[in-house]
Write an enzyme that holds these catalytic residues in place. Structure first.
Site, PDB file in Angstrom:
ATOM      1  N   HIS A 376       0.806  -1.227   0.000  1.00  0.00           N
ATOM      2  CA  HIS A 376       0.000   0.000   0.000  1.00  0.00           C
ATOM      3  C   HIS A 376       0.836   1.273   0.000  1.00  0.00           C
ATOM      4  CE1 HIS A 376      -3.871  -2.052   1.003  1.00  0.00           C
ATOM      5  NE2 HIS A 376      -3.050  -2.934   1.551  1.00  0.00           N
ATOM      6  N   LYS A 567      -8.629  13.504   4.951  1.00  0.00           N
ATOM      7  CA  LYS A 567      -7.732  12.352   4.880  1.00  0.00           C
ATOM      8  C   LYS A 567      -6.694  12.546   5.982  1.00  0.00           C
ATOM      9  CE  LYS A 567      -6.798  13.629   0.546  1.00  0.00           C
ATOM     10  NZ  LYS A 567      -6.860  12.466  -0.341  1.00  0.00           N
ATOM     11  N   ARG A 568      -5.867  11.524   6.245  1.00  0.00           N
ATOM     12  CA  ARG A 568      -4.807  11.708   7.216  1.00  0.00           C
ATOM     13  C   ARG A 568      -3.942  12.911   6.809  1.00  0.00           C
ATOM     14  NH1 ARG A 568      -4.162   7.745  11.236  1.00  0.00           N
ATOM     15  NH2 ARG A 568      -2.571   9.205  11.940  1.00  0.00           N
ATOM     16  N   LYS A 573       0.410  14.365   1.066  1.00  0.00           N
ATOM     17  CA  LYS A 573      -0.965  14.630   0.640  1.00  0.00           C
ATOM     18  C   LYS A 573      -1.211  16.123   0.390  1.00  0.00           C
ATOM     19  CE  LYS A 573      -2.669  10.569   3.204  1.00  0.00           C
ATOM     20  NZ  LYS A 573      -3.410   9.709   2.226  1.00  0.00           N
ATOM     21  N   THR A 675      -8.794   6.223  -1.615  1.00  0.00           N
ATOM     22  CA  THR A 675     -10.138   5.636  -1.715  1.00  0.00           C
ATOM     23  C   THR A 675     -11.191   6.699  -1.392  1.00  0.00           C
ATOM     24  OG1 THR A 675      -9.789   4.806   0.533  1.00  0.00           O
ATOM     25  CG2 THR A 675      -9.580   3.223  -1.267  1.00  0.00           C
ATOM     26  N   LYS A 679     -15.044   7.725  -3.031  1.00  0.00           N
ATOM     27  CA  LYS A 679     -16.284   8.040  -2.292  1.00  0.00           C
ATOM     28  C   LYS A 679     -16.847   9.372  -2.777  1.00  0.00           C
ATOM     29  CE  LYS A 679     -14.249   5.498   1.451  1.00  0.00           C
ATOM     30  NZ  LYS A 679     -13.341   5.581   2.632  1.00  0.00           N
TER      31      LYS A 679
HETATM   32  C1  26Q Z   1       3.630   1.132  10.470  1.00  0.00           C
HETATM   33  C2  26Q Z   1       4.566   0.870  11.459  1.00  0.00           C
HETATM   34  C3  26Q Z   1       4.241   1.005  12.802  1.00  0.00           C
HETATM   35  C4  26Q Z   1       2.958   1.389  13.128  1.00  0.00           C
HETATM   36  C5  26Q Z   1       2.030   1.646  12.156  1.00  0.00           C
HETATM   37  C6  26Q Z   1       2.367   1.510  10.810  1.00  0.00           C
HETATM   38  C7  26Q Z   1       1.365   1.799   9.771  1.00  0.00           C
HETATM   39  C8  26Q Z   1       0.003   1.725  10.015  1.00  0.00           C
HETATM   40  C9  26Q Z   1      -0.915   2.023   9.037  1.00  0.00           C
HETATM   41  C10 26Q Z   1       1.767   2.175   8.502  1.00  0.00           C
HETATM   42  C11 26Q Z   1       0.839   2.470   7.513  1.00  0.00           C
HETATM   43  C12 26Q Z   1      -0.527   2.403   7.779  1.00  0.00           C
HETATM   44  C13 26Q Z   1      -1.551   2.732   6.794  1.00  0.00           C
HETATM   45  C14 26Q Z   1      -1.317   2.979   5.535  1.00  0.00           C
HETATM   46  C15 26Q Z   1      -2.396   3.352   4.606  1.00  0.00           C
HETATM   47  O1  26Q Z   1      -3.515   3.619   5.014  1.00  0.00           O
HETATM   48  N1  26Q Z   1      -2.130   3.388   3.300  1.00  0.00           N
HETATM   49  C16 26Q Z   1      -3.132   3.749   2.335  1.00  0.00           C
HETATM   50  O2  26Q Z   1      -3.764   2.559   1.881  1.00  0.00           O
HETATM   51  C17 26Q Z   1      -4.862   2.858   1.056  1.00  0.00           C
HETATM   52  C18 26Q Z   1      -5.555   1.558   0.708  1.00  0.00           C
HETATM   53  O3  26Q Z   1      -4.815   0.838  -0.219  1.00  0.00           O
HETATM   54  C19 26Q Z   1      -4.426   3.615  -0.180  1.00  0.00           C
HETATM   55  O4  26Q Z   1      -5.580   3.988  -0.896  1.00  0.00           O
HETATM   56  C20 26Q Z   1      -3.635   4.861   0.206  1.00  0.00           C
HETATM   57  O5  26Q Z   1      -3.103   5.465  -0.950  1.00  0.00           O
HETATM   58  C21 26Q Z   1      -2.525   4.486   1.156  1.00  0.00           C
HETATM   59  O6  26Q Z   1      -1.860   5.647   1.623  1.00  0.00           O
END
Ligand code: 26Q
Length: 834
Positions: A376, A567-568, A573, A675, A679
């Site tokens: 991702h 979004k985050r 972004k 995503t 929406k």
């Molecule tokens: C990593 C290490 C330690 C703690 C947490 C994490 C961590 C947690 C969540 C790293 C990344 C995430 C989330 C990533 C994320 O949401 N990515 C998004 O995924 C979507 C679904 O595929 C995409 O549409 C987005 O582009 C992408 O940013």
């Protein structure tokens, strides 16, 4: 309904005549009152909305339960293949509205409550979001589950039951404050604890080898600290098809054995502390800060999830088929949601060899024909790594297996590239830096038969960049699966006005076949449809305006253009670019050049990871700029800037139906898919965006004339970066210079010197990886075009209708069919479509 015994073979029997509980409003009312008084012990419904909510959930859950049991029996009886979606995150949001929709009892429930003098909408407000995820990746998992249940795919979700989900965001003087999310405090009526399926998870200890009488070596992992994994199941109903799949969330608890050991050692307090340590594992969801990675507890969480889930599956296998695992791989697939559960690769090896007696080759064959990995991210710094030393003490047996996998893999590499030591080093699962680290993405690739990205551009870039060598070695493993969203939650449930209007024109088929929205295309210029389309959008904007007033005390005007970015908060972004545009509009209006502009309300929402200072500074900047704009009399009726506090799934359900313009403005090549963009499109917003992630496919689907494109492309960026000089861009662009002057002069931080310094420095940084300044002019111009287009309401409404009409491809129903066709190979459950 007939509930069949566990052993009875139900074959491929159709799911018919299941229901024994009545689905009419009388029955729902009777059951709701029953739970309210008999179970919850409440005498009156006045000022008791929360208990009424709980009671209605129980009445609803009963109706899910019989379908759930029936689905489980059916699946067990048909001996088919199953997929497990293993994810550290499931961002479910609220469940009631979706459950009522999918059971087709929304009206009945509304009527039942109406007879108690209560509005169903107020009941929905009582539900806490299940915020077990950070953002896109977690919400995607939730949409996948809805689609799998709806199209009849036997997919089970495996995740963690965090005691505290995503933090709640509060603003104090424009700064983000984090508060714990106590979503379980009042009990969570959707979950079923299944203590009888608890599993033991090992940590620490040491590895011993024992030779048996036949001179065979057995590996034992001993002197471990054990933790109990207790599953809690949530029902995942399909849309009007009587299927209910399962999301299984594990919760950590101390084992009795563990306590006993400590007691014997004579320390009561140590024993209690140990219990605490065990339960810490599922205490809190980790925020997605790269700087925060490498934390021991996070690795514990990952292993805990993976080991519990794989044990659960193997346990069921042995119960149903006995100890022979010869057919196991034909009946299972494990989809890894990013590298977070990548430790499943060595853990399945361990379980197969050490607990089930398989040799390496047989175990490896099973592992590499059941594991599939979804990536991702394209940001190299976001690729997960763990110190070898941490593995060594926490998971010594797992580390041994990782080393063995690596040794065998590297010998394959050296066959392919004889004598090339560089490539051995760069592809090794172990990075040989002074502090050795494990590269989890490489582990996932080596252990999987499928590796996919989440949008066409993303998958292409993965194969050309981050994973180039692996794609060279195993081209057949790499594939694309463009993300989607479920139209049940993201159109039918959250936008009832538009759903009714669409169904009135083209019938209800789109709810399970989103391509049917195409049939709106010939109606895009229909004056009648256009008028109703605008009325629905206006009502949704008024609904959001109410919510914004409740949250912030600010009145926004639904007549204005709603320009939305939620979004985050992350530098890539580029919420910062959005703020620069807001300042530019402010400046234009101030100097009397705003007459041609449509009145606009810019809405920005999102959470920053608590340790991500720059993201937090950006939130502060948005709020400071907003404070000046929103109190300047010259801006009245022309421009507002709102920071939407505590943005979450339920927030998006109000926001996306109300948006006119959807901001998807990441630096090209950085957003894997997005995503939220889908929406917004589905709900008739027009996108202003870069050629990044799924924006590329959105633009292709809707046509370039219905999309506001701007910015550098992935291919252009390297050359521009070469002699990138933001200050000269600022100096040669009068508008940009004026914007920076206002910001530099402290216009937005009068009594707070320096609070914006870091952010402004980042814009001017010649090494700014997000290239905000490079895209400023193109963005301002695209915004100008969007504003002009909005002035022509007929033209805009046509674009809006065409966006909805072209969104069919972005349903997770399509995404799940793609996964199933290319990766999982599951037989669809015959569904009751009556
Ligand atoms: C990593 C290490 C330690 C703690 C947490 C994490 C961590 C947690 C969540 C790293 C990344 C995430 C989330 C990533 C994320 O949401 N990515 C998004 O995924 C979507 C679904 O595929 C995409 O549409 C987005 O582009 C992408 O940013």
């Amino acid at each position: 309904m007939t509930v069949r015994s566990e052993t009875e073979n139900t074959g491929d029997m159709e799911l018919l005549n299941l229901s024994s509980l009545d689905m009419d409003s009388d029955a729902i009312l009777a059951d709701t009152i029953h739970y309210h008084s008999r179970m919850l012990g409440r005498r009156t419904v006045r000022r008791q909305e929360h208990f009424l909510y709980q009671a209605l959930v129980h009445a609803t859950r009963d109706r899910l339960m019989e379908r759930w049991i029936e689905t489980s029996n059916l699946l067990q009886g048909r001996h088919g293949k199953r997929a497990c979606y293993i994810s550290l995150e499931f961002l479910m949001g609220r469940l009631l509205r979706n459950a009522l929709l999918n059971l087709d009892i929304t009206e009945q429930a509304g009527e039942a409550l109406g007879r108690l003098g209560v509005d169903l909408e107020d009941i929905h407000e009582q539900e806490h979001d299940a915020g077990l995820g950070n953002g896109g990746l977690g919400r995607l998992a939730a949409c996948f589950l809805d689609s799998c249940a709806t199209i009849g795919l036997p997919v089970i979700g495996y995740g963690l039951r965090y005691h505290f989900g995503m933090f709640r965001q509060r603003l104090e003087n424009g700064r983000q404050m984090e508060e714990p999310d106590s979503w379980l405090r009042e009990g969570y009526p959707w979950e079923i604890e299944r203590i009888e399926r608890a599993r033991v998870i090992k940590f620490g200890g040491r590895v011993v080898r024992i030779r048996d009488s036949m001179a065979r070596t057995h590996v034992d992992w001993v002197d471990t600290h054990d933790v109990l994994a207790i599953p809690y199941d949530l029902p995942i109903p399909g849309y009007k098809n009587d299927i209910v799949n399962t999301l299984r969330l594990w919760s950590a608890a101390a084992t009795d054995e563990f306590d006993l050991e400590e007691f014997n050692a004579g320390s009561y307090t140590d024993a209690v502390a140990a219990k605490n340590e065990a339960e810490n594992i599922t205490m809190v969801l980790y925020p997605n800060a790269e700087t925060d990675s490498g934390r021991e507890l996070r690795l514990r969480q990952q292993y805990f999830l993976v080991s519990a889930s794989l044990q659960d599956i193997l346990h069921d296998w042995v119960l149903q088929y006995g100890p022979d695992l010869g057919q196991f791989a034909n009946k299972h697939c494990f989809q890894l949601n990013d590298t977070h559960p990548a430790i499943a690769v060595p853990e399945l090896m361990r379980l197969l060899m050490d607990d089930h007696g398989l040799g390496w080759d047989d175990a490896w064959k099973i592992t590499t024909s059941t594991m599939a990995y979804t990536n991702h991210t394209l940001l190299p710094e976001a690729l997960e790594t763990w110190p070898v030393a941490l593995f060594e003490q926490m998971l010594p047996r797992v580390l041994e297996i990782i080393y063995e996998i690596n040794a065998r893999f590297l010998s394959e590499v050296s066959l392919r590239w004889p004598g090339n030591l560089d490539i051995l080093g760069s592809m090794s699962l172990i990075q040989e830096t002074p502090e050795k680290i494990v590269r989890m993405a490489y582990l996932a690739i080596v252990g999987s038969f499928s590796v996919n990205g989440v949008a066409e551009l993303h998958s292409r870039l993965l194969q050309k960049g981050l994973f180039r060598d692996f794609a060279g070695l195993w081209p057949h493993k790499f594939n694309n699966k463009t993300n989607g969203v479920t139209q049940r939650r993201w159109l039918a449930a959250c936008n009832p006005g538009l759903a009714r209007l669409i169904t009135g024109r083209i019938g209800p088929g789109w709810v399970t076949d989103l391509d049917q929205l195409e049939r709106l295309k010939p109606l895009a210029d229909d004056a009648g449809l256009q008028e109703e389309w605008r009325a629905v959008k206006h009502a949704n904007k008024a609904r959001l305006a109410d919510d914004i007033h409740t949250r912030t005390g600010i009145y926004v005007n639904p007549e204005t253009l709603f320009d939305v970015q939620v979004k985050r908060i992350h530098e890539y972004k580029r919420q910062l670019l959005n703020v620069l545009h807001a300042v530019h509009l402010y400046d234009r209006i101030q100097r009397g050049d705003g007459d041609g502009l449509p009145p606009r309300t810019i809405i920005i929402g999102g959470k920053a990871a608590p340790g991500y200072e720059m993201a937090k500074n950006i939130i502060k900047m948005i709020n400071n700029v907003a404070a000046v704009i929103n109190t300047d009399p010259a801006m009245r009726g022309r421009l507002q800037l709102i920071f939407y506090p505590d943005y979450n799934v339920s927030g998006m359900e109000l926001i996306c139906p109300a948006a006119d313009l959807s901001e998807q403005i990441s630096t090209a090549g950085k957003e894997a898919s997005g995503t939220g963009n889908m929406k917004f499109m589905m709900n008739g917003a027009v996108t202003i965006g870069t050629l990044d992630g799924a924006n590329v496919e959105i633009r292709e689907a809707v046509g370039e004339e219905n999309f506001f494109l701007f910015g550098l492309t992935v291919d252009e960026i390297p050359a521009v970066m070469e002699d990138y000089d933001p200050q000269s861009i600022i100096d040669t662009d009068e508008d940009f210079a004026r914007v920076m002057r206002l910001l530099d002069n402290g216009h937005f931080n009068r009594f707070e010197p320096h609070v914006l310094d870091e952010v402004l420095e980042a814009v001017r940084d010649t090494a700014d990886p997000w290239m905000t300044a490079a895209d400023f002019r193109a963005f301002i111009d695209a915004q100008e075009s969007a504003g002009m287009a909005y002035q022509d309401q007929q033209h805009w409404t046509r674009m809006s209708i065409l966006n909805t009409a072209s969104s069919g491809r972005f349903s997770t129903d399509r995404t799940m069919r793609d996964y199933n066709r290319d990766i999982w190979g599951l037989d669809e459950i015959p569904v009751n479509t009556s």
